[in-house]
Design an enzyme around this catalytic site. Structure first.
Site, PDB file in Angstrom:
ATOM      1  CB  SER A   1      -0.845   0.037   1.295  1.00 10.57           C
ATOM      2  OG  SER A   1       0.059   0.000   2.423  1.00 10.57           O
ATOM      3  N   GLY A   2       2.122   0.983   0.147  1.00 10.20           N
ATOM      4  CA  GLY A   2       2.957   2.298   0.125  1.00 10.20           C
ATOM      5  C   GLY A   2       3.240   2.827  -1.299  1.00 10.20           C
ATOM      6  CE1 TYR A   3       1.735   7.455  -2.018  1.00 11.42           C
ATOM      7  CE2 TYR A   3       3.462   8.806  -1.162  1.00 11.42           C
ATOM      8  CZ  TYR A   3       2.016   8.612  -1.544  1.00 11.42           C
ATOM      9  OH  TYR A   3       1.241   9.662  -0.871  1.00 11.42           O
TER      10      TYR A   3
ATOM     11  CB  CYS B   1      15.773   7.198  -4.203  1.00 14.60           C
ATOM     12  SG  CYS B   1      15.213   8.195  -2.573  1.00 14.60           S
TER      13      CYS B   1
END
Lengths: 344, 344, 344, 344
Positions: free
Chosen positions: A11-13, A148
Site C-alpha cells: 500500500s506504500g508508494y 534513491c
C-alpha cells in the site's frame, strides 16, 4: 508459465509502483499484495491508477503464501526482523528497504543506530543496482533495493570513478534535490500540503544515511551529502561537485560517460548545447526507469559538476527492483520497464 | 507488416504524444515527422522523453512522402487549406485540429469566423470520438480529432443524455478546469512561468469554440461552457451541472453511467464513498487514455453534477487519435494505449 | 492607548493571519494567543513568518484573561459551546468559526446537523461582511466571521442582486476553486503533499454548508454550490453562472458592479480587454484583503458569469475579521489591511 | 516634504517591486515610471497588484525629468551606457543592474565579456548590500544593486568569513536553488509554463557571473557556484558547503552567526531542533526583505553547511535597493520594508 509473485507492504508508494509494473509484466502473475491496514480493500482504492487493471484485493500479511518471487516494500527494519520467515516462503526475494543494502554490519550499526538483526544475511543479498552488479544479480536469489538519493549520487559519480578522473583528496559534494514522494505514503506535519507546497526545505544538510551506500558503491571516502526537498512529487536530481585529478579535456569526460553508459539500457547521457533540456531533468523521467546523467566542466578550477536525474520511486526504488528481478529470473532486463516518460 | 505512418506538425505537444505512442505501436512504423522550424533536428531535441527511443529527425513538411496513415497535428485552419494534397499522399488521415470536427459548414463559420476552405470534406470525416462513433470509425478513411474541453464535457454528459435523464429546458453549465499544455507549445506572455504558475485564470468564461462540438455530439442546445486555466500542465476536469428531468434515485444514475461505460475500454466510473480519490481526478490520468467519469446528485434540487477527467493531450487529443487509427486500421482498439498512469 | 486583544485558537491558519495583522495594527496590542497544544512555544515556532516580530508565547486557553477584543479562531462548534465564558471576559468578540453566522437556528440545525448550543446569541452577532453590514458592524459588540467560499460567491452575486439583474427562476451555479489552506492546519490523508499536489479534486460537488450563508446574504433561493480543490495554497475563485432577468447591455452590468464597489475600500472591479490579468485572479491577492470582482456576459443566451477572487484566509476569514474589528472599535476601516499583494 | 523618486525600467519584475514598495513609503513620491513598451498604460495593467493603489501611467524613458532619487531597473549594460545622462537628472541613483557592482573594470570585462562603458563610475558606486556597506551607504549618492544569487551566497558565507572559521584552502561549493522570477519578465522558450513547471533545471552548473560579486564581497577565492532553477516563482536558497579551519563547537558557530546578525534588521538566524521550519525557507519570505540564515555542522568531517534564504526580487534586488535608499537619504533603514511575509 508465469512466475508467482507477491508484494509485502503493497500500500506504500514503492509497493504501488511494483504493482503497476508487475501487472504489465508478461512473465509474472501477482498472487498476493499485503497491507495490514488495507486488507480487504481493492488495490485501486489505495492506488487509483490501478482501477480497471486488476480486481485484486489487499490481504493481511499474516496470510502470506509461498511464491516464486517475493518483493518486500516495508519500513526500514521490518524485513530484517522476519527474513527467515520470508526466505522460507519464497525462492527469491527482493527487499526494497535499507535492511540488506550494506555489506558490513558495523557500517549498518553506525548509520542505523542498532545492531543488524540478521547479519548473516547481509552477504547473501546482492546490492540491487544492475549498473554495477549485473553479473552478480543474474540468477541471484536475494537482492536488496537501492536508496534513491544514493542511486542518483552513485550514477553521477560512477563514470568518473571508473575512469579514475576524480581527485580523491578534495571534497566531493553531492547536493540532491528531491520530491515529496521520497517521504512515503504516511502523513505527517511536514507533508501537509499548505506547508510542503512551494517549500525549499533543507531536509538533511548533513547526516543522511544514504551516504553509506555511496561510499560502499563508489569506494570514495570524501563524499558529503545534502538533501533538499523541493516542490516536486516524483524525482531526484543529484548535483555532484568533484574535482578532476588532472587537467582534462571535455572529450575525455565525454568518453568516460559514454564508456559507463555503454550497454546500460537505462542510462542516457544528456548534455546539449542548446534547447531547454541541456542537462538531466527529473521532470521528464516520472514513471520511467531511466537514469539520465550529464556533466559540466570548468577547466580553470578543475571542477566537474556531474548531474544525475531519476524518478526516485522507479530507478530509485521499484524500477530497479523489477530490473533486478528480470536479471535474477532470466527475463530480458528491460521487461515491463519501457515506459518512455511524458513531455511536457 | 507494419503500416507506414507520418506525422505532420510533430514538434507540438499533440505531435509529441503521437510520436511517443506510435513509436511503441507494434503494427506501425513512423516514416516521417515534419516540422518546418525543427527540420534536421533529432526528435529528442524537441521531445526529450524520446531520447534513446528513436534516432529519427524532423523533416521539412515540403518533403512529405506517401504513406499509409497520415496524422495532422497543425494549428487550426492549416489542414483544411491543404487537405487535397494530404489526401493524395495517404490512404487514411487523422486530423487533430478543429478543421474537420463540425458537420455543418454554417456552424463552422459561426464559430471560426470564416467560411470553411473545404466544405465538401466535412462529411467525409468521422468525428473522432470512439465512444460515440465506434462503428463509423471502424475501417474509416478520415477521422477528425476531438476538442479536449469538448471531450471532457461530452463524456460527462453522454451517460445522462443516452439515458434521457436531463431536463433540457434548464441550463446546463460545464465548468472546465484545464492545464497549461492545452495552450500548445508556442510561447506567449500568458504562458510565462512567473505569471502562469499558481494562476486560476478565467480563460474563457463565455464564448469557447468547443461548445459547437458539445452541441453536435450531445444534441443539447442549452449547454453553457466556461474554461478556467489552473496550475496543472496536463489534465482537464469538466464539472457539469445539469438538472434531472424527473425524480431520480442514485441507483438509476449508477445504471446510466454503467450502461454508458459498458464495452468502452477507456471509460471508468469513479464514485467512492471514502478515500481521497472519490471522483475523477486528472492528476492520475497523465499519459493515459482514460476518461474517468463520476457524478454527485442532490435529490432536493434535482441537480446532477457530472464529472469527467481526462489528460487533454491523450484522450483529449493524441490518445483518441491513435484509438481512431486502431479502429480505422483493424487493430485492437487499445493497442499502444495501455499505460496505467502514475500514483502519486 | 492601545486596545488589549487576545486570540483563542491562534495556532491555526486563521489564527496565524490574525496575529500577523494585529501585530502591525497601530491601535491594538496582543496580550494573549492561546493554543492548548502549543502552550509555551514561541509564536514563531508555529508561524515562522513571525520570527523577529514578536517574542510572545502561546498560552493555554484555560489561562485566558479579560481583554477588550477577543478573536475566536476555533474549530466549528467550540465557540458556541463556551460563548458565555468568552462574553464574560471581553467587551467585544469576533468569532471566525461558523457558529454565529446564521440568523435562524433552524437553518443552523439543517446544515450543521444538531441544535445550536446557544441560539439566543445568534441575533446578537452581526454577520461579519462589511460590504453588506457596515452600518450594523460600526460600534457592534459581536461579529461572526464569514465562510470563505460563501464570501467569494456572495461578492460575485451581490452586484447583480442589488441591481436586480438576475432571473431568479433560473438556476444559479457557483463553481468555486480553492486552495489547500482552506482545509486548515490539521494534517490528514487528503492533505498529504504527494496526493494533494497537482490535484483537481471535486471536494464538495454538492452539499457544501456555505450555501446557507449565500442564501442568507443574497436572499436567493436557487443557488447551487460546488467546490473544487486545486493546486494552490491560498486563494478562492468563485465562477458564478447566472441568467439575466432581461436583455442587458454590458454598460448596465458595468454600472451595477461600479455601484456595488463604490465606497468599498476592498472591492476592485477587474475586467480588461487585453493583458494577462483580464479577470479577478486569486494568485495576486495572497496576503491582501481585496475581493476582486469581474464579469463576462453572453447576450445570445443571457448568461452572466460573475467572478470573484479572494485570499480565503484574508477576505475570506482573518482579513474580514480585522476589518470588522476596525468598524466595531471606530478605527479607520483599512487599518492594518493595506498590503498590496505581490506580482509575480 | 517628500523626495521625488523616479523608476526607469518599471515594467519588469524588479521595477514592479520598487513601485510596490515606494508607493507605500511615507517619505517619497513616485513622479515617473518609465517603460518604452508600455508608455501610456496604467501601472496596474502590467502590475495587477497595484490596481487601486495608484493611477500613475508609464511614461516613455525619453521624457524622464529631474528628480531626487532615480532607480534604474534596466537590462544589464544599459545603465552604464547612459550613466552621464542619468547623473545629470538625479542627485542620487540606485542602479539595480549588474553594471556598477564590480569595483575592478578588469573583473567586469572578464565576466561580462566587454570593456566597461564607464569605468570611472565604478568607484563612485557603493555596492548596495547594507549588511556589509552600511556606513558607506549612509548619505551616499550612488549605489549599485546586488545579484540575487550572490546575495544569498554572500550572506551565507559572511558570518563564517568574519569569524574566520573557513578553511580557505578547501573548496567552497555554493549550490543555489532559484525561482523563475529570477529570469525576469521577458518571455522565452525556457520559461514556457508547460516546460518550466515542475522542472529541476541545471541552469548554470558552472560559470555564473554572480561569482564575481561573491569573491568581491567575501574576499574568498575558492568559491564554486551552481544555480538550479526549481518550481518556485520567488525565492532563492543558497546551500553553501565549506570546511572549518579548525575543530569547532556548535556554540562557536552560533556565536559567529549571532555576531553577524547583531544590529542587522533584516537578518534572522533560523536553526531549530524541531518543527517543520528548522532551516531558512524562502517560501515564507516572499515579499519580505529578510535574509534568513542558518547552518548545520558535521564535526567528523568539519563540513559546515551554511544556508541562506531570500526573496530574490526583494533582499536580492528591490528590497535591498530601497534599504539603500533609506540609508542614502537618512530615513529609518526599515522604512517601507516591514511586510512580515505569509504563512502558509
Amino acid at each position: 508459465m508465469s512466475l508467482r509473485v507477491s508484494i509485502v507492504g503493497a500500500s506504500g508508494y514503492v509497493g504501488g509502483e511494483l504493482l503497476r509494473l508487475l501487472l504489465d509484466h508478461p512473465h509474472v502473475s501477482i498472487i498476493q499484495a499485503t497491507s495490514a491496514r488495507n486488507a480487504g480493500r481493492y488495490l485501486y482504492q489505495v492506488h487509483p491508477n490501478l482501477r480497471g487493471r486488476t480486481n485484486l484485493q489487499f490481504v493481511h500479511p499474516d496470510t502470506l503464501q509461498p511464491c516464486d518471487v517475493l518483493f518486500l516494500a516495508l519500513p526500514h527494519g521490518e524485513a530484517a526482523q522476519a527474513i527467515e520467515r520470508y526466505a522460507s516462503l519464497a525462492e527469491r526475494i527482493i527487499d526494497c528497504s535499507a535492511d540488506f543494502r550494506l555489506r558490513d554490519p558495523a557500517v549498518y550499526q553506525q548509520w542505523y543506530g542498532s545492531a543488524h538483526p540478521a547479519p548473516a544475511w547481509l552477504e547473501r543479498f546482492v546490492y540491487g543496482l544492475p549498473e554495477v552488479n549485473r553479473a552478480a544479480l543474474t540468477g541471484a536469489r536475494y537482492a536488496s533495493g537501492v536508496g534513491c538519493n544514493a542511486t542518483a549520487t552513485n550514477l553521477a559519480l560512477l563514470p568518473l570513478v571508473e575512469a579514475n578522473l576524480i581527485d580523491r583528496s578534495r571534497p566531493i559534494i553531492a547536493d540532491v534535490k528531491v520530491g515529496s514522494s521520497e517521504g512515503g505514503a504516511t502523513v505527517n506535519e511536514a507533508s501537509h500540503h499548505p506547508e510542503r507546497s512551494g517549500a525549499v526545505r533543507s531536509f538533511a544538510p548533513v547526516g543522511h544515511r544514504h551516504l553509506a551506500e555511496v561510499e560502499q558503491v563508489t569506494g570514495l571516502r570524501n563524499v558529503h551529502l545534502s538533501i533538499t526537498a523541493i516542490e516536486l512529487v516524483r524525482g531526484a536530481l543529484a548535483t555532484v561537485h568533484a574535482f578532476a585529478s588532472r587537467e582534462l579535456s571535455e572529450k575525455e569526460l565525454w568518453q568516460a560517460y559514454r564508456t559507463f553508459a555503454r550497454e546500460q539500457p537505462f542510462i542516457r547521457i544528456v548534455k546539449e548545447r542548446q534547447g531547454i533540456y541541456r542537462y538531466p531533468e527529473p521532470k521528464i523521467l516520472a514513471g520511467t526507469n531511466y537514469a539520465d546523467i550529464g556533466f559540466a566542466y570548468e577547466p580553470a578550477t578543475g571542477r566537474i559538476v556531474s548531474i544525475c536525474a531519476i524518478d526516485n520511486l522507479m530507478k530509485g526504488a521499484a524500477g530497479s527492483a523489477v530490473q533486478c528481478m528480470n536479471l535474477m529470473c532470466g527475463f530480458a532486463e528491460t521487461t515491463a520497464l519501457t515506459f518512455a516518460g511524458l513531455h511536457p
